[in-house]
Design an enzyme around this catalytic site. Structure first.
Site, PDB file in Angstrom:
ATOM      1  N   TYR A 122      97.684  89.783  66.561  1.00  0.00           N
ATOM      2  CA  TYR A 122      98.191  88.851  67.574  1.00  0.00           C
ATOM      3  C   TYR A 122      97.503  87.486  67.556  1.00  0.00           C
ATOM      4  CZ  TYR A 122     100.270  93.176  69.217  1.00  0.00           C
ATOM      5  OH  TYR A 122     100.976  94.344  69.290  1.00  0.00           O
TER       6      TYR A 122
ATOM      7  N   ASP B 288     119.079  95.761  81.735  1.00  0.00           N
ATOM      8  CA  ASP B 288     120.056  95.675  82.826  1.00  0.00           C
ATOM      9  C   ASP B 288     119.787  94.471  83.723  1.00  0.00           C
ATOM     10  OD1 ASP B 288     121.364  97.898  81.925  1.00  0.00           O
ATOM     11  OD2 ASP B 288     120.496  99.282  83.386  1.00  0.00           O
TER      12      ASP B 288
ATOM     13  N   ARG C  38     108.727 100.501  66.966  1.00  0.00           N
ATOM     14  CA  ARG C  38     108.899  99.090  67.349  1.00  0.00           C
ATOM     15  C   ARG C  38     110.210  98.505  66.818  1.00  0.00           C
ATOM     16  NH1 ARG C  38     103.683  97.838  69.464  1.00  0.00           N
ATOM     17  NH2 ARG C  38     102.115  99.016  68.339  1.00  0.00           N
TER      18      ARG C  38
ATOM     19  N   ALA D  43     105.436  96.032  75.112  1.00  0.00           N
ATOM     20  CA  ALA D  43     105.805  97.431  74.840  1.00  0.00           C
ATOM     21  C   ALA D  43     107.118  97.841  75.510  1.00  0.00           C
ATOM     22  CB  ALA D  43     104.678  98.356  75.297  1.00  0.00           C
TER      23      ALA D  43
ATOM     24  N   ARG E 148      91.426  91.246  71.661  1.00  0.00           N
ATOM     25  CA  ARG E 148      91.355  92.306  70.659  1.00  0.00           C
ATOM     26  C   ARG E 148      92.526  92.176  69.690  1.00  0.00           C
ATOM     27  NH1 ARG E 148      90.053  98.086  72.264  1.00  0.00           N
ATOM     28  NH2 ARG E 148      90.009  98.050  70.010  1.00  0.00           N
TER      29      ARG E 148
ATOM     30  N   HIS F   3     110.631  98.200  73.687  1.00  0.00           N
ATOM     31  CA  HIS F   3     111.075  99.378  72.937  1.00  0.00           C
ATOM     32  C   HIS F   3     111.481 100.543  73.838  1.00  0.00           C
ATOM     33  CE1 HIS F   3     109.113  96.847  70.037  1.00  0.00           C
ATOM     34  NE2 HIS F   3     107.930  97.069  70.572  1.00  0.00           N
TER      35      HIS F   3
ATOM     36  N   ASN G  68     108.950  87.931  76.346  1.00  0.00           N
ATOM     37  CA  ASN G  68     108.276  88.863  75.448  1.00  0.00           C
ATOM     38  C   ASN G  68     107.946  90.089  76.301  1.00  0.00           C
ATOM     39  OD1 ASN G  68     106.695  90.378  73.790  1.00  0.00           O
ATOM     40  ND2 ASN G  68     105.397  88.695  73.098  1.00  0.00           N
TER      41      ASN G  68
ATOM     42  N   ARG H  71     106.549  96.648  61.328  1.00  0.00           N
ATOM     43  CA  ARG H  71     105.542  97.527  61.931  1.00  0.00           C
ATOM     44  C   ARG H  71     106.092  98.958  62.115  1.00  0.00           C
ATOM     45  NH1 ARG H  71     102.649  94.594  66.790  1.00  0.00           N
ATOM     46  NH2 ARG H  71     101.244  96.380  66.500  1.00  0.00           N
TER      47      ARG H  71
ATOM     48  N   GLU I 288     114.484  86.361  73.204  1.00  0.00           N
ATOM     49  CA  GLU I 288     113.398  87.338  73.040  1.00  0.00           C
ATOM     50  C   GLU I 288     112.368  86.781  72.050  1.00  0.00           C
ATOM     51  OE1 GLU I 288     114.858  90.549  70.660  1.00  0.00           O
ATOM     52  OE2 GLU I 288     113.204  91.901  71.178  1.00  0.00           O
TER      53      GLU I 288
ATOM     54  N   PRO J  61     103.406  93.762  79.440  1.00  0.00           N
ATOM     55  CA  PRO J  61     102.085  94.382  79.545  1.00  0.00           C
ATOM     56  C   PRO J  61     101.137  94.066  78.395  1.00  0.00           C
ATOM     57  CG  PRO J  61     103.788  96.017  79.069  1.00  0.00           C
ATOM     58  CD  PRO J  61     104.483  94.743  79.428  1.00  0.00           C
ATOM     59  N   ASN J  62      99.903  93.827  78.788  1.00  0.00           N
ATOM     60  CA  ASN J  62      98.760  93.605  77.894  1.00  0.00           C
ATOM     61  C   ASN J  62      98.726  92.230  77.236  1.00  0.00           C
ATOM     62  OD1 ASN J  62      97.574  96.249  78.248  1.00  0.00           O
ATOM     63  ND2 ASN J  62      99.329  97.015  77.097  1.00  0.00           N
TER      64      ASN J  62
ATOM     65  N   HIS K  48     108.661  87.785  69.925  1.00  0.00           N
ATOM     66  CA  HIS K  48     107.547  88.673  69.567  1.00  0.00           C
ATOM     67  C   HIS K  48     106.576  87.903  68.694  1.00  0.00           C
ATOM     68  CE1 HIS K  48     109.330  92.054  71.449  1.00  0.00           C
ATOM     69  NE2 HIS K  48     110.472  91.767  70.861  1.00  0.00           N
ATOM     70  N   ILE K  49     105.311  87.979  69.058  1.00  0.00           N
ATOM     71  CA  ILE K  49     104.275  87.268  68.316  1.00  0.00           C
ATOM     72  C   ILE K  49     104.169  87.850  66.906  1.00  0.00           C
ATOM     73  CG2 ILE K  49     101.778  86.801  68.232  1.00  0.00           C
ATOM     74  CD1 ILE K  49     101.871  87.075  71.376  1.00  0.00           C
ATOM     75  N   SER K  50     104.123  89.175  66.830  1.00  0.00           N
ATOM     76  CA  SER K  50     103.994  89.849  65.536  1.00  0.00           C
ATOM     77  C   SER K  50     105.371  90.112  64.938  1.00  0.00           C
ATOM     78  CB  SER K  50     103.240  91.175  65.709  1.00  0.00           C
ATOM     79  OG  SER K  50     104.013  92.075  66.488  1.00  0.00           O
TER      80      SER K  50
HETATM   81  O1  CA2 Z   1     104.474  91.149  68.854  1.00  0.00           O
HETATM   82  C1  CA2 Z   1     104.664  91.105  70.064  1.00  0.00           C
HETATM   83  O2  CA2 Z   1     104.716  90.061  70.720  1.00  0.00           O
HETATM   84  C2  CA2 Z   1     104.779  92.411  70.859  1.00  0.00           C
HETATM   85  O3  CA2 Z   1     105.754  92.227  71.860  1.00  0.00           O
HETATM   86  C3  CA2 Z   1     103.409  92.672  71.464  1.00  0.00           C
HETATM   87  C4  CA2 Z   1     103.302  94.005  72.175  1.00  0.00           C
HETATM   88  C5  CA2 Z   1     103.827  95.138  71.309  1.00  0.00           C
HETATM   89  O4  CA2 Z   1     103.849  96.344  72.062  1.00  0.00           O
HETATM   90  C6  CA2 Z   1     105.217  94.858  70.771  1.00  0.00           C
HETATM   91  O5  CA2 Z   1     105.602  95.925  69.938  1.00  0.00           O
HETATM   92  C7  CA2 Z   1     105.224  93.573  69.985  1.00  0.00           C
HETATM   93  C8  CA2 Z   1     101.853  94.300  72.553  1.00  0.00           C
HETATM   94  C9  CA2 Z   1     101.212  93.271  73.404  1.00  0.00           C
HETATM   95  C10 CA2 Z   1      99.781  93.653  73.567  1.00  0.00           C
HETATM   96  O6  CA2 Z   1      98.989  92.572  73.206  1.00  0.00           O
HETATM   97  C11 CA2 Z   1      97.684  92.812  72.942  1.00  0.00           C
HETATM   98  C12 CA2 Z   1      96.865  91.731  73.013  1.00  0.00           C
HETATM   99  C13 CA2 Z   1      95.535  91.881  72.736  1.00  0.00           C
HETATM  100  C14 CA2 Z   1      95.011  93.098  72.386  1.00  0.00           C
HETATM  101  C15 CA2 Z   1      95.836  94.181  72.300  1.00  0.00           C
HETATM  102  C16 CA2 Z   1      97.190  94.054  72.584  1.00  0.00           C
END
Ligand code: CA2
Length: 145
Positions: free
Chosen positions: A22, A86, A110, A76, A17, A79, A73, A106, A97, A9-10, A99-101
């Site tokens: 990110y 499963d 997370r 959210a 943003r 977590h 990836n 954090r 797996e 998601p997202n 994760h960008i960040s």
């Molecule tokens: O660091 C990552 O790749 C995450 O999987 C990104 C997730 C976050 O919930 C994980 O803890 C770490 C969030 C992805 C949402 O991406 C956005 C992109 C643009 C603006 C806001 C959020």
């Protein structure tokens, strides 16, 4: 080799943003870099994104028997989701797996990753390059086995 890249998601909002966390790469740019890299290593690639947990489970299940490696990836759902864990365990496809960040630096919430238990490696905090590194890891493990 056929690789499936799954984004949760997202992630379709990338570059729009929170660039300080990110980066400025858009989701379309990410997909283009993944496709370029697949061509470079000689792999087929399919990219899937959904904001819905059940759809992500369905896509993982549909990979059974026709995908050799998964880059995931779960965003959210990393977590929170036992369902994704499963599903990955159920199909038994080698998974990495991403994760960008750097989630390890954090918020407390997370620090847990459910899917990690079903992945043979995690690439964390390497930005967009992490997806390409994960593809390389899958490629190497595929060639070894
Ligand atoms: O660091 C990552 O790749 C995450 O999987 C990104 C997730 C976050 O919930 C994980 O803890 C770490 C969030 C992805 C949402 O991406 C956005 C992109 C643009 C603006 C806001 C959020």
């Amino acid at each position: 080799m056929k690789i499936l890249v799954i984004n949760g998601p997202n992630l379709n909002m990338l570059g729009i943003r929170e660039p300080q966390i990110y980066g400025r790469t858009t989701y379309e740019d990410l997909c283009a870099r993944i496709r370029d890299h697949a061509q470079k290593i000689g792999a087929e690639v399919e990219i899937y994104q959904s904001n819905h947990e059940g759809d992500l489970v369905d896509r993982i299940q549909a990979a059974y028997g026709n995908i050799d490696g998964i880059v995931i990836n779960p965003a959210a759902y990393t977590h929170t989701s036992v369902a994704l864990l499963d599903a990955l365990k159920a199909v038994g496809i080698p998974a990495v797996e991403v994760h960008i960040s750097d989630v390890s630096a954090r918020e407390d919430f997370r620090q847990i990753s459910f899917v990690r238990r079903a992945c043979f490696a995690s690439v964390i905090g390497h930005g967009i390059d992490g997806y390409l590194e994960a593809m390389d890891l899958l490629w190497e493990s595929y060639r070894e086995n």
